[in-house]
Design an enzyme around this catalytic site. Sequence first.
Site, mmCIF file in Angstrom:
data_model
loop_
_atom_site.group_PDB
_atom_site.id
_atom_site.type_symbol
_atom_site.label_atom_id
_atom_site.label_comp_id
_atom_site.label_asym_id
_atom_site.label_seq_id
_atom_site.Cartn_x
_atom_site.Cartn_y
_atom_site.Cartn_z
ATOM 1 N N GLU A 1 0.837 -1.210 0.000
ATOM 2 C CA GLU A 1 0.000 0.000 0.000
ATOM 3 C C GLU A 1 0.866 1.252 0.000
ATOM 4 O OE1 GLU A 1 -3.133 0.148 -1.147
ATOM 5 O OE2 GLU A 1 -3.722 -1.213 0.469
ATOM 6 N N HIS A 2 0.488 2.177 -0.865
ATOM 7 C CA HIS A 2 1.232 3.428 -1.059
ATOM 8 C C HIS A 2 2.649 3.138 -1.554
ATOM 9 C CE1 HIS A 2 -1.775 6.337 0.199
ATOM 10 N NE2 HIS A 2 -2.166 5.434 1.096
ATOM 11 N N THR A 3 2.776 2.057 -2.275
ATOM 12 C CA THR A 3 4.061 1.722 -2.895
ATOM 13 C C THR A 3 4.039 2.000 -4.394
ATOM 14 O OG1 THR A 3 3.191 -0.520 -2.973
ATOM 15 C CG2 THR A 3 4.816 -0.072 -1.261
ATOM 16 N N LEU B 1 -12.785 1.218 -3.194
ATOM 17 C CA LEU B 1 -12.608 -0.040 -3.932
ATOM 18 C C LEU B 1 -12.485 0.240 -5.432
ATOM 19 C CD1 LEU B 1 -15.162 -2.264 -1.955
ATOM 20 C CD2 LEU B 1 -12.675 -2.210 -1.695
ATOM 21 N N ASP C 1 -4.792 0.844 -9.385
ATOM 22 C CA ASP C 1 -6.234 0.602 -9.489
ATOM 23 C C ASP C 1 -6.654 0.305 -10.926
ATOM 24 O OD1 ASP C 1 -5.955 1.335 -6.876
ATOM 25 O OD2 ASP C 1 -6.965 3.266 -7.079
HETATM 26 C C1 GLA Z 1 -5.232 4.801 -4.227
HETATM 27 C C2 GLA Z 1 -4.488 5.120 -5.527
HETATM 28 C C3 GLA Z 1 -3.510 3.995 -5.874
HETATM 29 C C4 GLA Z 1 -2.605 3.664 -4.691
HETATM 30 C C5 GLA Z 1 -3.417 3.465 -3.421
HETATM 31 C C6 GLA Z 1 -2.552 3.293 -2.196
HETATM 32 O O1 GLA Z 1 -6.062 3.694 -4.406
HETATM 33 O O2 GLA Z 1 -5.402 5.298 -6.581
HETATM 34 O O3 GLA Z 1 -2.768 4.359 -7.010
HETATM 35 O O4 GLA Z 1 -1.635 4.649 -4.516
HETATM 36 O O5 GLA Z 1 -4.299 4.552 -3.181
HETATM 37 O O6 GLA Z 1 -1.824 2.108 -2.269
#
Ligand code: GLA
Length: 387
Positions: free
Chosen positions: A35-37, A126, A173
């Site tokens: 996450e947030h990578t 989501l 996403d």
């Molecule tokens: C959101 C962003 C993704 C990602 C996540 C965190 O969903 O759209 O690109 O950065 O946050 O992992």
Amino acid sequence: MNTDQLKETFIGLYGESEGEINIFFSPGRVNLIGEHTDYNGGYVFPCALSFGTYILVRINNTRKVRFATTNFDHRGEVNLDEPFEKEGKSWINYPVGVLNEFRKTAREIEGVDLLYSGDIPNGAGLSSSASIEMVTAFAMNHLFEFGLDRMDLVKLSQKAENLFVGVNCGIMDQFASGMGAADHALFLNCDTLDFERVPLKLKGMKIIIANTNKRRGLADSKYNERRAQCESAVEAIRTQKNIKHLSDLNLDEFNSMSHLIHDEDQKKRARHVISENNRTLTAIDALNSGDIEAFGQLMNQSHDSLRDDYEVTGKELDTLVEEARKIEGTVGSRMTGAGFGGCTVSIVKEDAVETFIREVGKGYAERTNLTADFYVAEIGDGSKQIH
Ligand code: GLA
């Protein structure tokens, strides 16, 4: 989703005509770990859900693209002979952003009537927006034979969100929505875009998504702030080592160089990114060797790092996770997506699922005065044509 009913709604809105109505679908996603990578050039491990956004599309022989959805009353229209303009905070910006990206590469569409219908809970983190972008890109590419491959469409959809909608998201996403496969998670290197579909062998276990139902207030600005902090941390490290992304460093390297980052917040953000990247790799090894307990532990550690170092959880997500961890049969539990509200993802033993939903729901309501929603996740395919 009842597509016959959607067709009736479509005809009710736009009338009968000779033209064929085509139907396409793109899913939402849940991220298991990593996450947030993505915007730090690291690894992610999301999967596509069986719910998402449907689009019905018919060529209308005009110079207009008309938009409607079964989810909101708001409808819209753009003229293909004029520049596309952003319309406040409207949902129409997502598909228009996609059309704008096609236009930039001289891929012109014809006038079409569009009806969207989504079964992803709104604002739950989501990726309903990514699924709207992907389904639009996938449908237009197919209908007008632009010949782009899925990865091109993923990149185009991310650009639409970055440049037209104005949210500086990473690629995860749109990638999950476009490339997902039933019963598989996607192991993606966000720097090289190399990826692998990994079978989700969760014998006797379920993936449970729990929605905090907390509105995600200032999520976009806080998201952009985290990105900026990571970029500053990269700058600080560059005074000694030439790196492209935080993910270029392993934990030992980071520990020996973290003194270069003088701002304490930036240091914590960087530590999350680098430790999360490491956890993601370890978690995939654990899954491949059938050690789901170890995978669950890493999910727990991921949440703790997002809470303490990245500071994107908040009371609601923390409460859901704390309640989940009280249940015997919970293998791991963490927030998923950007954070600041939205959902958690947990791996739960099948025979504990009922207790989980009941008890976590009860504990959460008592502590927050909010009602959580629970979904037993089905892992589905990426973008596809239905009809
Ligand atoms: C959101 C962003 C993704 C990602 C996540 C965190 O969903 O759209 O690109 O950065 O946050 O992992």
